[in-house]
Design a protein around this motif. Structure first.
Motif, short mmCIF file in Angstrom:
data_model
loop_
_atom_site.label_atom_id
_atom_site.label_comp_id
_atom_site.label_asym_id
_atom_site.label_seq_id
_atom_site.Cartn_x
_atom_site.Cartn_y
_atom_site.Cartn_z
N THR A 243 -19.96 12.91 -22.72
CA THR A 243 -19.20 11.44 -22.71
C THR A 243 -19.39 10.65 -23.54
O THR A 243 -18.39 9.88 -24.47
CB THR A 243 -18.76 11.46 -21.36
N SER A 275 -15.87 17.98 -26.22
CA SER A 275 -15.57 18.10 -25.47
C SER A 275 -14.07 18.17 -25.27
O SER A 275 -13.09 17.43 -26.31
CB SER A 275 -15.10 16.42 -24.00
N LYS A 277 -10.99 18.36 -23.39
CA LYS A 277 -10.17 17.50 -22.43
C LYS A 277 -11.02 16.77 -21.51
O LYS A 277 -12.03 16.44 -21.24
CB LYS A 277 -9.75 18.49 -21.30
N ASN A 278 -9.78 15.35 -21.46
CA ASN A 278 -10.44 14.24 -20.66
C ASN A 278 -9.46 13.25 -20.95
O ASN A 278 -8.13 13.40 -20.93
CB ASN A 278 -12.20 13.95 -21.30
N THR A 279 -9.29 11.85 -20.40
CA THR A 279 -8.54 10.84 -21.25
C THR A 279 -8.47 10.15 -22.38
O THR A 279 -9.49 10.86 -22.80
CB THR A 279 -8.93 9.39 -19.91
N TYR A 280 -7.52 10.03 -22.20
CA TYR A 280 -7.22 9.75 -23.89
C TYR A 280 -8.49 9.16 -24.34
O TYR A 280 -9.00 9.82 -25.78
CB TYR A 280 -6.27 8.91 -24.67
N VAL A 283 -11.69 11.96 -24.91
CA VAL A 283 -12.00 12.86 -25.08
C VAL A 283 -12.17 12.86 -26.47
O VAL A 283 -12.52 12.23 -27.26
CB VAL A 283 -10.03 13.52 -24.56
N GLN A 332 -8.78 13.00 -31.97
CA GLN A 332 -8.28 12.31 -30.90
C GLN A 332 -6.66 12.58 -30.49
O GLN A 332 -6.18 13.18 -29.95
CB GLN A 332 -8.26 10.79 -30.18
N SER A 341 -1.47 14.80 -17.55
CA SER A 341 -2.08 15.73 -17.74
C SER A 341 -2.92 15.06 -18.12
O SER A 341 -3.11 13.83 -19.03
CB SER A 341 -1.48 17.17 -17.40
N MET A 342 -4.38 15.42 -18.18
CA MET A 342 -5.30 14.38 -19.51
C MET A 342 -5.06 15.32 -20.70
O MET A 342 -4.90 17.03 -20.62
CB MET A 342 -6.85 15.23 -18.52
N PRO A 343 -5.23 14.39 -21.82
CA PRO A 343 -4.86 15.50 -23.38
C PRO A 343 -5.96 16.17 -23.20
O PRO A 343 -7.26 16.25 -22.78
CB PRO A 343 -5.49 13.65 -23.90
N ASN A 344 -5.76 17.20 -24.19
CA ASN A 344 -6.49 18.57 -24.48
C ASN A 344 -6.35 19.05 -26.14
O ASN A 344 -4.79 19.07 -26.27
CB ASN A 344 -5.77 19.50 -23.52
#
Length: 403
Positions: A243, A275, A277-280, A283, A332, A341-344
């Motif tokens: 992260t 990474s 997938k995570n919060t915007y 990510v 991003q 959902s978390m962005p992927n």
């Protein structure tokens, strides 16, 4: 040293945070609005004043306006890593705080700096984790804080101890600042050699990432133990391992006994991790593995970039390119996902990402220059670790009457 144990309720006032409707808040300053601190503004090293919200001053009582010396505490969170975090407020500026936080305002009987240092000790955090644990969300109740016991020497001794801890903490802050400056140096070298990737002033050819890699791998994420792996155990990396755009092998969960590790996904030195997938905001973090303990496995939320023989792309160059501000924002934008959902970021979209491709020799020259910076950072981190250990030891001794 003569010490007595005093209840927090006897030497401080506990204040609840401001409750407000979502429509009442603003993410920018307006006339008649007060900046609001939240749990995310509390870090292990103190308060940070970014990502602020602002609420109408009419919603903020006089008591809820922060005073210099107040201790702000994250009181409610879905994560035990967050709940209980505390930091001293030491500004004269007008601020308030949100409903998921509490404030302890010390009375004149206790030195404010001494008081605030107690809430940064390991013993405090361990106790709070035990008290706050809940089925769905972790909460600190008023009595959890009120009934805490603080060793209390004389006021003169409190000031002396606080001064020692402040000095040790200031040395840690200087080391952290030096580390930040070294990271800025690496970024400066990149821009100097290659220019900003968004503007591409040196007109490097742009090649789809998929044409420069042999593969993009992702691992597996079985149900793991709720603790890091120990020596000799297999571990699955958490998103926190990348992260911060630096590899942190300590961010892992132990693979349960009896679950067979898939050794194809063991992380190795030289790997470039990403990474998906995570919060915007988080990510598309990317970290280059300089060194790693054995038996660390790739999860399914982290990609590994695989380079072909005779690659035209240097991993150190690609790492720095992908974490450069303008390029990361471009990456991003590839993230998608259902509402809530978390962005992927899919492999397909990532393979189509245009990569600015300077001559390999220039990329390798950059890698050598950055390697020297990283060696300096490693020495600085070692020094910071020593200072952290010293600070922890001083804290432990201070609240046992041994300092």
């Amino acid at each position: 040293m003569s010490l007595r144990l005093e209840r927090v309720a006897n030497i401080s006032i506990q204040i609840r945070g401001v409750t407000y409707a979502k429509g009442d808040s603003s993410d920018s300053q307006k006339p008649g609005y007060v900046p609001l601190l939240r749990a995310g503004n509390i870090t292990e090293t103190g308060l940070v004043f970014d990502d602020l919200l602002y609420v109408p001053s009419k919603l903020v009582s006089q008591k809820q306006r922060l005073c210099c010396g107040d201790v702000l505490i994250a009181a409610s969170s879905g994560s035990l890593d967050v709940v209980g975090k505390a930091a001293a407020f030491d500004l004269d500026s007008e601020f308030s705080f949100g409903a998921f936080c509490k404030v302890l305002r010390p009375t004149t009987e206790v030195d404010a700096r001494y008081f605030s240092h107690f809430f940064r000790t390991a013993s405090y955090r361990r106790l709070i984790s035990q008290l706050a644990a809940g089925a769905n969300i972790n909460n600190l109740k008023n009595e959890h804080l009120d009934e805490l016991l603080i060793p209390l020497p004389s006021k003169i001794e409190q000031k002396r101890i606080a001064a020692i801890l402040d000095k040790a903490d200031a040395l840690r802050a200087k080391r952290r600042k030096a580390l930040e400056q070294l990271d800025t140096l690496a970024q400066t070298i990149f821009i100097e050699m290659f220019g900003d990737p968004f503007q591409n002033p040196k007109e490097w050819p742009r090649i789809p990432l998929g044409e420069l890699l042999s593969n993009i791998e992702s691992g597996k994420s079985p149900v793991c133990e709720d603790r890091p792996s120990k020596d000799g155990e297999w571990g699955i990396l958490k998103l926190g391992a990348v992260t911060k755009c630096e590899y942190l092998s300590s961010e892992n969960k132990a693979l349960p006994v009896g679950v067979q590790p898939d050794v194809r996904f063991e992380v190795k030195a030289g790997d470039l991790l990403f990474s998906r997938k995570n919060t915007y905001e988080l990510v598309a973090a990317c970290a280059l593995v300089d060194e790693t303990p054995p038996r660390m496995l790739l999860p399914d939320l982290i990609f590994r970039f695989c380079f072909p023989e005779n690659s035209r792309l240097n991993s150190s160059y690609l790492h720095r390119l992908l974490i450069t501000g303008s390029k990361r924002r471009e990456v991003q934008k590839l993230a998608g996902g259902a509402a809530g959902s978390m962005p992927n970021i899919s492999k397909e979209k990532l393979r189509g990402l245009p990569i600015e491709l300077p001559p390999l020799a220039l990329q390798q020259e950059f890698a050598e220059r950055v390697k020297k910076v990283e060696l300096m950072k490693a020495e600085m981190r070692k020094s910071l670790t020593q200072l952290d250990d010293l600070f922890s030891s001083l804290q432990h001794r201070a609240f046992r009457g041994e300092l």
